[in-house]
Each structure stands twice: as C-alpha cells, then as structure tokens.
Design an enzyme around this catalytic site. Structure first.
Site, PDB file in Angstrom:
ATOM      1  N   LYS A  13       0.843  -1.211   0.000  1.00 11.60           N
ATOM      2  CA  LYS A  13       0.000   0.000   0.000  1.00 11.60           C
ATOM      3  C   LYS A  13       0.873   1.254   0.000  1.00 11.60           C
ATOM      4  O   LYS A  13       0.560   2.226  -0.682  1.00 11.60           O
ATOM      5  CB  LYS A  13      -0.875   0.040   1.254  1.00 11.60           C
ATOM      6  CG  LYS A  13      -2.015  -0.938   1.283  1.00 11.60           C
ATOM      7  CD  LYS A  13      -2.837  -0.627   2.532  1.00 11.60           C
ATOM      8  CE  LYS A  13      -3.915  -1.632   2.788  1.00 11.60           C
ATOM      9  NZ  LYS A  13      -4.654  -1.297   4.027  1.00 11.60           N
ATOM     10  N   ASP A  70      -8.333   1.257   4.042  1.00 12.91           N
ATOM     11  CA  ASP A  70      -8.828  -0.065   4.422  1.00 12.91           C
ATOM     12  C   ASP A  70      -9.397  -0.688   3.162  1.00 12.91           C
ATOM     13  O   ASP A  70     -10.187  -0.079   2.448  1.00 12.91           O
ATOM     14  CB  ASP A  70      -9.880   0.005   5.526  1.00 12.91           C
ATOM     15  CG  ASP A  70      -9.962  -1.337   6.240  1.00 12.91           C
ATOM     16  OD1 ASP A  70      -8.944  -1.759   6.820  1.00 12.91           O
ATOM     17  OD2 ASP A  70     -11.026  -1.984   6.186  1.00 12.91           O
ATOM     18  N   PHE A 153       0.708  -7.125  -4.736  1.00 11.95           N
ATOM     19  CA  PHE A 153       0.795  -7.774  -3.423  1.00 11.95           C
ATOM     20  C   PHE A 153      -0.546  -8.444  -3.134  1.00 11.95           C
ATOM     21  O   PHE A 153      -1.477  -8.382  -3.944  1.00 11.95           O
ATOM     22  CB  PHE A 153       1.160  -6.751  -2.335  1.00 11.95           C
ATOM     23  CG  PHE A 153       0.099  -5.699  -2.088  1.00 11.95           C
ATOM     24  CD1 PHE A 153       0.030  -4.563  -2.867  1.00 11.95           C
ATOM     25  CD2 PHE A 153      -0.839  -5.865  -1.072  1.00 11.95           C
ATOM     26  CE1 PHE A 153      -0.945  -3.592  -2.646  1.00 11.95           C
ATOM     27  CE2 PHE A 153      -1.829  -4.897  -0.838  1.00 11.95           C
ATOM     28  CZ  PHE A 153      -1.870  -3.762  -1.633  1.00 11.95           C
ATOM     29  N   TYR A 155      -3.784 -10.384  -2.778  1.00 13.91           N
ATOM     30  CA  TYR A 155      -4.544 -11.313  -3.624  1.00 13.91           C
ATOM     31  C   TYR A 155      -4.355 -11.045  -5.118  1.00 13.91           C
ATOM     32  O   TYR A 155      -5.025 -11.655  -5.946  1.00 13.91           O
ATOM     33  CB  TYR A 155      -6.035 -11.238  -3.279  1.00 13.91           C
ATOM     34  CG  TYR A 155      -6.360 -11.672  -1.861  1.00 13.91           C
ATOM     35  CD1 TYR A 155      -6.583 -13.010  -1.550  1.00 13.91           C
ATOM     36  CD2 TYR A 155      -6.428 -10.742  -0.820  1.00 13.91           C
ATOM     37  CE1 TYR A 155      -6.876 -13.412  -0.247  1.00 13.91           C
ATOM     38  CE2 TYR A 155      -6.717 -11.133   0.483  1.00 13.91           C
ATOM     39  CZ  TYR A 155      -6.940 -12.463   0.758  1.00 13.91           C
ATOM     40  OH  TYR A 155      -7.224 -12.865   2.050  1.00 13.91           O
ATOM     41  N   HIS A 181      -8.993  -0.450  -7.488  1.00 10.81           N
ATOM     42  CA  HIS A 181      -9.831   0.129  -6.426  1.00 10.81           C
ATOM     43  C   HIS A 181      -9.087   1.279  -5.727  1.00 10.81           C
ATOM     44  O   HIS A 181      -9.647   2.327  -5.468  1.00 10.81           O
ATOM     45  CB  HIS A 181     -10.188  -0.985  -5.435  1.00 10.81           C
ATOM     46  CG  HIS A 181      -9.019  -1.824  -4.995  1.00 10.81           C
ATOM     47  ND1 HIS A 181      -8.095  -2.333  -5.882  1.00 10.81           N
ATOM     48  CD2 HIS A 181      -8.579  -2.199  -3.762  1.00 10.81           C
ATOM     49  CE1 HIS A 181      -7.159  -2.993  -5.210  1.00 10.81           C
ATOM     50  NE2 HIS A 181      -7.438  -2.932  -3.928  1.00 10.81           N
TER      51      HIS A 181
END
Ligand code: ITT
Length: 199
Positions: A13, A70, A153, A155, A181
């Site tokens: 992230k 999140d 990274f 999934y 996303h």
C-alpha cells in the site's frame, strides 16, 4: 510544506499510495520515519469504519494529517467474504501466499462464471482535530483458478481482469494503479488533499 502521514504498515500500500497521491502541496511521510509505532485494532464492521479508525489514530498520535486505507476482496460465491477480514483470512501472521491458497481452497469446485469478485478500497483522511473525509473505489474481476504473476501484493495473483486477459499481478505498476480500487479512491483523495492544503 505540511507533512502527510501514510497511516499503514503494508509495504504494498505504501508504494502504491506514495505514487497515487504524490503532490507538490504535501510532504509524504511514514510511521517509521516519524517514530510512530502503534497497533490499531480494526474493530469496525465496514471498510469505511476501519479506514476512519486508522486515520484518526495516526493523526492523533503524530499530530499530522493522516491518510489510511482499508481495503479487501469481496467474493460473490462466499457472500462477500473475506471483506474486512481480508488481511486476517488465513489467521494472524499468515503470508500473502497462505491467504491466496486459503481462498483458492474455499473456492475449489466453484465454476468460472460463479467466481466473480471485487476489490474495494476506502481511503480516510483525518486531521489531528478529529475531522475525517472518506473516498472509495472498487474494481471488478474474477478469482482465477490458480496464481499467476509476480507484481503487486496480497490477492493480486488470483484476481483476474477480463479486459486485460491477465491477473492483477501480471499488470505493470502503472496499469494496476490506473484501474485498481486504490487508484480510483486515491483520485478522489487527491481532491480532498488539494482542498485541505489551501486551508
Ligand atoms: P494496514 O491496516 O496497516 O494498512 P493491512 O494489510 O492490515 O495494512 P487491511 O486491513 O486494509 O490492511 O487489509 C487489506 C488486505 O486486503 C491486504 O492485506 C491484502 O491482502 C488485501 N488487499 C488490499 N488491497 C489489495 C490489492 O491492491 N491487491 C491485493 N490485495 C489487496
């Protein structure tokens, strides 16, 4: 230049967010660089709640504007699982590989047309004074029958995108960020950050 704290310990992230929200108005920093070592309990039932909990905790701890993410995977055949439990799906401390294997085992025997899924991302931007803004994005695809690709990274190696004929882990960094996303949520977040920087 004001500092913006990337409120996450997930290196994948950090790489993507640093690229997606880079701006001339903010100096990006990380918990490690600020000497902040907190563990925030993700007690919310939604991505929105958990993103806000993380952003607020870091904003208060560092006394800086903080941006948290999140995110997770919702699989239709599993009624939206793993959802907010995506990071903990194969137990605390499991590796990306173990989470992927766990999900593939859960979907054993499920035919292609029933393997649709979406990645969701909610980005929360919090100020030390306790204000929070939320931005969100989703990306639709299918859970592949086996892992493919080395990029990204989590999934990514089993998230298949029909429009590319590839898994997310087979896309380049730029391609993933263009359709993901997180990319979508981050484009909204940039507008919020622009507004905040003018305050
Ligand atoms: P922080 O809370 O410190 O940000 P985390 O990894 O615990 O890190 P989450 O609670 O949001 O973050 O869990 C999200 C999980 O969903 C993550 O660990 C991945 O397994 C998965 N995930 C999220 N975004 C992803 C992406 O772009 N590609 C692949 N998997 C992703």
């Amino acid at each position: 230049m004001p500092k913006l704290l990337l409120a996450t310990n997930n290196q994948g992230k950090i790489r993507e967010l640093a690229f997606l929200i880079s701006s001339k108005a903010w100096e990006l920093t990380t918990p490690a660089r600020e000497g902040i070592d907190i563990h925030v309990q993700e007690t919310g039932k939604t991505f929105e709640e958990n993103a806000a909990i993380k952003a607020l905790a870091y904003a208060k701890a560092a006394n800086l504007v903080a941006i948290a993410d999140d995110s997770g995977l919702e699989v239709e055949a599993l009624n939206g699982e793993p959802g907010v439990l995506s990071a903990r799906y194969a137990g605390e401390g499991a590796s990306d590989r173990e989470r992927v294997d766990h999900l593939l085992a859960k979907l054993a025997g499920v035919p292609w047309e029933k393997r649709s899924a979406r990645f969701r991302c909610v980005i929360a931007i919090a100020t030390p004074e306790g204000e929070v803004e939320l931005c969100s994005g989703e990306c639709r695809g299918f859970i592949a029958l086996e892992s493919r690709g080395e990029n990204g990274f989590g999934y990514d190696p089993i998230f298949y995108l029909p429009e590319f004929g590839k898994t997310m882990a087979e896309l380049s960094f730029e391609e993933k960020n263009g359709v993901s996303h997180r990319g979508k949520a981050a484009r909204e977040a940039r507008l919020v950050l622009e507004r905040l920087s003018r305050k």
